[in-house]
Design a protein around this motif. Sequence first.
Motif, PDB file in Angstrom:
ATOM      1  N   ARG A 190       0.913  -1.208  -0.201  1.00  0.00           N
ATOM      2  CA  ARG A 190      -0.003   0.087   0.001  1.00  0.00           C
ATOM      3  C   ARG A 190       0.851   1.126  -0.028  1.00  0.00           C
ATOM      4  O   ARG A 190       1.517   1.377   0.972  1.00  0.00           O
ATOM      5  CB  ARG A 190      -0.974  -0.033   1.228  1.00  0.00           C
ATOM      6  CG  ARG A 190      -1.949   1.201   1.222  1.00  0.00           C
ATOM      7  CD  ARG A 190      -2.923   1.237   2.379  1.00  0.00           C
ATOM      8  NE  ARG A 190      -3.862   0.186   2.248  1.00  0.00           N
ATOM      9  CZ  ARG A 190      -4.718  -0.171   3.113  1.00  0.00           C
ATOM     10  NH1 ARG A 190      -4.622   0.117   4.227  1.00  0.00           N
ATOM     11  NH2 ARG A 190      -5.793  -1.452   2.726  1.00  0.00           N
ATOM     12  N   GLU A 229      -1.873  -1.515  -3.707  1.00  0.00           N
ATOM     13  CA  GLU A 229      -3.032  -0.654  -3.312  1.00  0.00           C
ATOM     14  C   GLU A 229      -2.480   0.955  -3.433  1.00  0.00           C
ATOM     15  O   GLU A 229      -1.521   1.186  -2.671  1.00  0.00           O
ATOM     16  CB  GLU A 229      -3.570  -0.845  -2.120  1.00  0.00           C
ATOM     17  CG  GLU A 229      -4.113  -2.318  -1.993  1.00  0.00           C
ATOM     18  CD  GLU A 229      -4.630  -2.711  -0.536  1.00  0.00           C
ATOM     19  OE1 GLU A 229      -4.492  -1.747   0.400  1.00  0.00           O
ATOM     20  OE2 GLU A 229      -5.023  -3.735  -0.394  1.00  0.00           O
ATOM     21  N   ARG A 281     -11.310   6.692  -7.608  1.00  0.00           N
ATOM     22  CA  ARG A 281     -12.218   7.285  -7.083  1.00  0.00           C
ATOM     23  C   ARG A 281     -11.558   8.666  -6.466  1.00  0.00           C
ATOM     24  O   ARG A 281     -10.274   8.372  -5.994  1.00  0.00           O
ATOM     25  CB  ARG A 281     -12.607   6.769  -5.574  1.00  0.00           C
ATOM     26  CG  ARG A 281     -13.507   5.179  -6.180  1.00  0.00           C
ATOM     27  CD  ARG A 281     -14.782   5.647  -6.828  1.00  0.00           C
ATOM     28  NE  ARG A 281     -15.554   4.517  -7.217  1.00  0.00           N
ATOM     29  CZ  ARG A 281     -15.386   3.641  -8.195  1.00  0.00           C
ATOM     30  NH1 ARG A 281     -14.545   4.283  -9.098  1.00  0.00           N
ATOM     31  NH2 ARG A 281     -16.172   2.774  -8.378  1.00  0.00           N
ATOM     32  N   ARG A 316     -13.750   4.590   4.170  1.00  0.00           N
ATOM     33  CA  ARG A 316     -14.384   4.342   2.607  1.00  0.00           C
ATOM     34  C   ARG A 316     -13.116   4.428   1.705  1.00  0.00           C
ATOM     35  O   ARG A 316     -12.994   3.849   0.841  1.00  0.00           O
ATOM     36  CB  ARG A 316     -15.373   5.716   2.353  1.00  0.00           C
ATOM     37  CG  ARG A 316     -15.542   5.469   0.827  1.00  0.00           C
ATOM     38  CD  ARG A 316     -16.503   6.788   0.335  1.00  0.00           C
ATOM     39  NE  ARG A 316     -17.624   6.575   1.068  1.00  0.00           N
ATOM     40  CZ  ARG A 316     -18.812   7.366   0.750  1.00  0.00           C
ATOM     41  NH1 ARG A 316     -18.797   8.528   0.015  1.00  0.00           N
ATOM     42  NH2 ARG A 316     -19.915   7.095   1.646  1.00  0.00           N
ATOM     43  N   ARG A 318     -11.479   1.068   2.083  1.00  0.00           N
ATOM     44  CA  ARG A 318     -12.302   0.172   1.366  1.00  0.00           C
ATOM     45  C   ARG A 318     -12.147   0.164  -0.072  1.00  0.00           C
ATOM     46  O   ARG A 318     -11.859  -0.773  -0.929  1.00  0.00           O
ATOM     47  CB  ARG A 318     -13.803   0.180   1.487  1.00  0.00           C
ATOM     48  CG  ARG A 318     -14.602  -0.936   1.090  1.00  0.00           C
ATOM     49  CD  ARG A 318     -14.186  -2.211   1.549  1.00  0.00           C
ATOM     50  NE  ARG A 318     -15.220  -3.337   1.316  1.00  0.00           N
ATOM     51  CZ  ARG A 318     -14.962  -4.701   0.835  1.00  0.00           C
ATOM     52  NH1 ARG A 318     -13.501  -4.914   0.883  1.00  0.00           N
ATOM     53  NH2 ARG A 318     -15.570  -5.409   0.531  1.00  0.00           N
ATOM     54  N   HIS A 319     -12.191   1.411  -0.656  1.00  0.00           N
ATOM     55  CA  HIS A 319     -11.813   1.410  -2.155  1.00  0.00           C
ATOM     56  C   HIS A 319     -10.502   0.924  -2.531  1.00  0.00           C
ATOM     57  O   HIS A 319     -10.111   0.198  -3.426  1.00  0.00           O
ATOM     58  CB  HIS A 319     -11.797   3.134  -2.551  1.00  0.00           C
ATOM     59  CG  HIS A 319     -13.060   3.597  -2.655  1.00  0.00           C
ATOM     60  ND1 HIS A 319     -14.085   2.961  -3.251  1.00  0.00           N
ATOM     61  CD2 HIS A 319     -13.708   4.908  -2.187  1.00  0.00           C
ATOM     62  CE1 HIS A 319     -15.091   3.615  -3.067  1.00  0.00           C
ATOM     63  NE2 HIS A 319     -14.816   4.875  -2.622  1.00  0.00           N
ATOM     64  N   GLU A 323      -8.904  -1.554  -1.016  1.00  0.00           N
ATOM     65  CA  GLU A 323      -8.894  -2.775  -0.849  1.00  0.00           C
ATOM     66  C   GLU A 323      -9.528  -3.505  -2.132  1.00  0.00           C
ATOM     67  O   GLU A 323      -9.361  -4.744  -2.379  1.00  0.00           O
ATOM     68  CB  GLU A 323      -9.669  -3.331   0.475  1.00  0.00           C
ATOM     69  CG  GLU A 323      -9.052  -3.097   1.795  1.00  0.00           C
ATOM     70  CD  GLU A 323      -9.740  -3.274   2.898  1.00  0.00           C
ATOM     71  OE1 GLU A 323      -9.205  -3.358   4.195  1.00  0.00           O
ATOM     72  OE2 GLU A 323     -11.047  -3.361   2.733  1.00  0.00           O
ATOM     73  N   LYS A 324     -10.280  -2.754  -2.760  1.00  0.00           N
ATOM     74  CA  LYS A 324     -11.085  -3.283  -3.909  1.00  0.00           C
ATOM     75  C   LYS A 324     -10.127  -2.856  -5.219  1.00  0.00           C
ATOM     76  O   LYS A 324     -10.694  -3.009  -6.404  1.00  0.00           O
ATOM     77  CB  LYS A 324     -12.317  -2.525  -4.147  1.00  0.00           C
ATOM     78  CG  LYS A 324     -13.401  -3.250  -3.138  1.00  0.00           C
ATOM     79  CD  LYS A 324     -14.692  -2.735  -3.459  1.00  0.00           C
ATOM     80  CE  LYS A 324     -15.764  -3.055  -2.485  1.00  0.00           C
ATOM     81  NZ  LYS A 324     -17.183  -2.365  -2.736  1.00  0.00           N
ATOM     82  N   LYS A 325      -8.949  -2.513  -5.012  1.00  0.00           N
ATOM     83  CA  LYS A 325      -7.922  -2.124  -6.038  1.00  0.00           C
ATOM     84  C   LYS A 325      -8.124  -0.935  -6.714  1.00  0.00           C
ATOM     85  O   LYS A 325      -7.910  -0.784  -8.004  1.00  0.00           O
ATOM     86  CB  LYS A 325      -7.750  -3.433  -6.716  1.00  0.00           C
ATOM     87  CG  LYS A 325      -7.008  -4.582  -5.985  1.00  0.00           C
ATOM     88  CD  LYS A 325      -5.841  -4.396  -5.405  1.00  0.00           C
ATOM     89  CE  LYS A 325      -5.287  -5.660  -4.683  1.00  0.00           C
ATOM     90  NZ  LYS A 325      -4.133  -5.351  -3.861  1.00  0.00           N
ATOM     91  N   ARG A 326      -9.033   0.029  -6.332  1.00  0.00           N
ATOM     92  CA  ARG A 326      -9.358   1.160  -7.112  1.00  0.00           C
ATOM     93  C   ARG A 326      -8.139   2.125  -6.620  1.00  0.00           C
ATOM     94  O   ARG A 326      -7.686   2.171  -5.051  1.00  0.00           O
ATOM     95  CB  ARG A 326     -10.570   1.765  -6.399  1.00  0.00           C
ATOM     96  CG  ARG A 326     -11.662   0.772  -6.815  1.00  0.00           C
ATOM     97  CD  ARG A 326     -12.948   1.302  -6.169  1.00  0.00           C
ATOM     98  NE  ARG A 326     -14.234   0.391  -6.529  1.00  0.00           N
ATOM     99  CZ  ARG A 326     -15.042   0.328  -5.841  1.00  0.00           C
ATOM    100  NH1 ARG A 326     -15.294   0.872  -4.706  1.00  0.00           N
ATOM    101  NH2 ARG A 326     -16.309  -0.474  -6.411  1.00  0.00           N
TER     102      ARG A 326
END
Length: 241
Positions: free
Chosen positions: A8, A47, A100, A118, A121-122, A124-127
């Motif tokens: 990360r 990430e 995002r 939030r 979480r983004h 973690e979703k690879k955004r």
Amino acid sequence: MNQAKYQRVLLKLSGEALMGDGNYGIHPETLGYVAREVKSAVDLGVEMAVVVGGGNIFRGMAGSSQGMDRASADYLGMLATVMNSLALQEALEKIDIPTRVLSAISMHQVAEPYIRRRAVRHLEKKRVVIFAAGTGNPYFTTDTAAVLRAAEIHAEVLLKATKVDGVYDMDPVGNTTAKFIQDIDYMTVLEKRLHVMDSTAISLAMDNHLLLVVFNLRESGNIRNAICGQAVGTKICEPRK
């Protein structure tokens, strides 16, 4: 070496990085180049979060030096970072990188509000998450905002992209005797007043034991190489024991 050392990371881009060789605004080809460099890092599976400055459009310190109230000038600078963030989001999504923008100043029509959970979480979703509007407060630079966000999301490293190869003992622009520094600790940066980041940002990084890597953005592959742990630029970290 194509394996990521960090999982990360937070990338700090100056607004000037988007100007190319121009004097103002966003240079489309340079914006595309930055987006491709970010994609090369994302392709490693890391990430990735980004903080981008606004100096290519408006710099708060410059406004205040010309008589504008400092707080008002800084808020204008924050709005400039939102413009850059939206441009970078567009460039990344054109090359299929889900992105995002989270803004510290509420503007729901163009960006999500900054909420730490939030953001995580983004990630973690690879955004790719772009943090806009600095800290949301005047008197703080985007460098400080980058360190703050990196600490909040528990980034393992903050990558600061610049126009030079790393940290020097003096400004390398116009000083041929400037010496490159490969490794340096936070306190030495503060004591020698090396203008890598403002003192608030360096102090916050030191307090949170956040590794900083300063490198040249114009060298293609540097972001990816830094994430892979290769010797790129200058490392700012704890003093060696």
